[in-house]
Design an enzyme around this catalytic site. Sequence first.
Site, PDB file in Angstrom:
ATOM      1  CG  ASN A 195      -1.916   1.151   1.274  1.00 51.67           C
ATOM      2  OD1 ASN A 195      -1.777   1.918   0.663  1.00 51.67           O
ATOM      3  ND2 ASN A 195      -2.593   1.023   2.283  1.00 51.67           N
ATOM      4  CE  LYS A 216      -0.441   2.665   6.402  1.00 56.20           C
ATOM      5  NZ  LYS A 216      -1.948   2.876   6.633  1.00 56.20           N
ATOM      6  NE  ARG A 242      -6.083   1.746  -0.059  1.00 60.24           N
ATOM      7  CZ  ARG A 242      -5.961   2.892   0.583  1.00 60.24           C
ATOM      8  NH1 ARG A 242      -5.074   3.336   1.132  1.00 60.24           N
ATOM      9  NH2 ARG A 242      -7.334   3.548   0.797  1.00 60.24           N
ATOM     10  CG  HIS A 284     -13.247   3.297   3.181  1.00 59.37           C
ATOM     11  ND1 HIS A 284     -14.150   4.287   3.901  1.00 59.37           N
ATOM     12  CD2 HIS A 284     -12.068   3.668   3.567  1.00 59.37           C
ATOM     13  CE1 HIS A 284     -13.355   5.308   4.461  1.00 59.37           C
ATOM     14  NE2 HIS A 284     -12.072   4.890   4.263  1.00 59.37           N
ATOM     15  CG  HIS A 319     -14.075   1.220   6.674  1.00 56.61           C
ATOM     16  ND1 HIS A 319     -13.337   0.339   6.564  1.00 56.61           N
ATOM     17  CD2 HIS A 319     -13.420   2.531   6.871  1.00 56.61           C
ATOM     18  CE1 HIS A 319     -11.975   0.892   6.733  1.00 56.61           C
ATOM     19  NE2 HIS A 319     -12.163   2.139   6.951  1.00 56.61           N
ATOM     20  N   GLY A 324     -11.060   7.694   8.182  1.00 51.43           N
ATOM     21  CA  GLY A 324     -11.824   8.048   7.175  1.00 51.43           C
ATOM     22  C   GLY A 324     -12.996   7.124   7.447  1.00 51.43           C
ATOM     23  NE  ARG A 368     -10.980  12.112   5.385  1.00 53.93           N
ATOM     24  CZ  ARG A 368     -10.708  11.010   4.758  1.00 53.93           C
ATOM     25  NH1 ARG A 368     -11.427  10.489   3.663  1.00 53.93           N
ATOM     26  NH2 ARG A 368     -10.156  10.023   5.241  1.00 53.93           N
ATOM     27  CG  ASP A 380      -7.286   8.890  18.806  1.00 52.11           C
ATOM     28  OD1 ASP A 380      -8.151   8.172  19.337  1.00 52.11           O
ATOM     29  OD2 ASP A 380      -6.258   8.594  18.105  1.00 52.11           O
ATOM     30  CG  MET A 381     -13.919   7.395  19.158  1.00 52.62           C
ATOM     31  SD  MET A 381     -15.074   8.916  19.213  1.00 52.62           S
ATOM     32  CE  MET A 381     -16.384   8.787  17.852  1.00 52.62           C
ATOM     33  N   GLY A 428     -15.123   1.647  14.804  1.00 50.84           N
ATOM     34  CA  GLY A 428     -16.355   0.471  14.525  1.00 50.84           C
ATOM     35  C   GLY A 428     -16.114  -0.718  15.475  1.00 50.84           C
ATOM     36  CD  GLU A 429     -11.869  -3.472  13.440  1.00 54.90           C
ATOM     37  OE1 GLU A 429     -10.905  -3.968  14.325  1.00 54.90           O
ATOM     38  OE2 GLU A 429     -11.894  -3.499  12.142  1.00 54.90           O
ATOM     39  CG  ASN A 430     -11.090  -1.129  19.013  1.00 55.61           C
ATOM     40  OD1 ASN A 430     -10.560  -2.150  19.484  1.00 55.61           O
ATOM     41  ND2 ASN A 430     -10.547  -0.689  17.822  1.00 55.61           N
ATOM     42  CD  GLU A 441      -8.980  -1.474   4.239  1.00 55.96           C
ATOM     43  OE1 GLU A 441      -8.644  -1.262   5.377  1.00 55.96           O
ATOM     44  OE2 GLU A 441      -9.265  -0.516   3.269  1.00 55.96           O
TER      45      GLU A 441
END
Length: 396
Positions: free
Chosen positions: A7, A14, A90, A179, A207, A211, A240, A282-283, A332-334, A383
């Site tokens: 990526n 990455k 990617r 995504h 997702h 983003g 964003r 950062d959430m 979403g996961e955490n 991904e």
Amino acid sequence: MKILVINSGSSSIKFQIIDRDSEEMVASGLLERIGISDGRMKYKCGEKKIVVDKPIPDHETGLDMVLTTIVDPEIGAVKSLDEIGACGHRVVHGGEKFTSSVLIDDEVLRGLEEVSDMAPLHNPANIMGIKAAMKKLPGIPNVAVFDTAFHQTMPKVNYLYGLPYKLYEEYGMRRYGFHGTSHQFVAQRTAEILEKPLEDLNIITCHLGNGCSLTAIRGGKSIDTSLGYGTFCGVVMGTRSGDVDPAILFDLMENKGWTLEQIKTMVYKESGLLGISEISMDMRDIEEKMFAGDERAKLTFEIFADRIRKYIGSYAATLGTLDAIVFTAGIGENGWELRELICDNMDVFGIKLDKEANQVKGVEQVISRPDSRVSILVVPTNEELMIARETVRLAL
Ligand code: ADP
């Protein structure tokens, strides 16, 4: 046999090495600050980790470092480069030209260059990674996997804006969505978890990372998605804005002296969680402040959840019936508190969350109550694995 997944960003690469048969990730790494004087490579293979600080003038040199490291007798992931059977890349934007992953040859490379303008920050960098791989690993097939391809099944009714039709005809201005690899991966996994054919399911995938996008998926095909022509519309994201009334942007430029550059910086980099809270993008930071009683953090959290609820409602209407809602990516996961707020009071759609089951982080889990008409799931995205699978499908 191993698959090298790349990526490539404008100043970063990455990578992951994934075993073809077990689908395990055997090594991963990140090269940063490529083309900037003080480059850095982080690499991990099992328990072994290294950080190398040295200038990385370009992507080719970066890939050289990767290839030297992965065959290193001490820290390497393979004995020789012969073990690498293919490379998966990617690519952010495939335009309307690329509707699925492709095996790369010279003609495809020309096609990639043609659609490059659609994602000027990303596609040229992706192409640099592809060219470096073609040069440094000659004879090994390369596959391009696009963020936009999964959404190419959207019907015209959903991908056209309410703008003059000629903008679409002349400039290809329409919703593309992003995504896609992640939405597709978690939708497939959802069907496996629910033990139902994907073709029979209507799913909304959320997702939620830095983003964020939601996608309405009918029978395994994307039919609508919240990101569009660019990458700032839809729900609120880390920096964003998500959907805004363009009148605000016109007003800022016409009457408040803002330049186009300032507007772009604001909607892409200074809005969202960061802009509303004035705390962080950062959430985790937002949650920490909110639980400590900070009102602005609470408002930010609630706006973030509200926009997701609205898209879920709208996509439920688009789909007609709904079988599953899936949460994925970092937030979403955490973010179980966020999932709780999103799914609160959604009885109108037959959505009933199991609050206890929901208190999980980063693991695959069904989090709906047995009497919920709609299954709710947490499915960690992967991904890179999706890219590796596509690479195997097309190249081997
Ligand atoms: P990217 O889009 O860059 O891949 P990620 O999918 O890693 O991003 O998601 C990053 C977001 O996930 C950040 O807002 C971060 O705060 C959030 N996140 C990560 N861990 C947690 C957690 N435990 N609780 C809530 N949010 C989390």
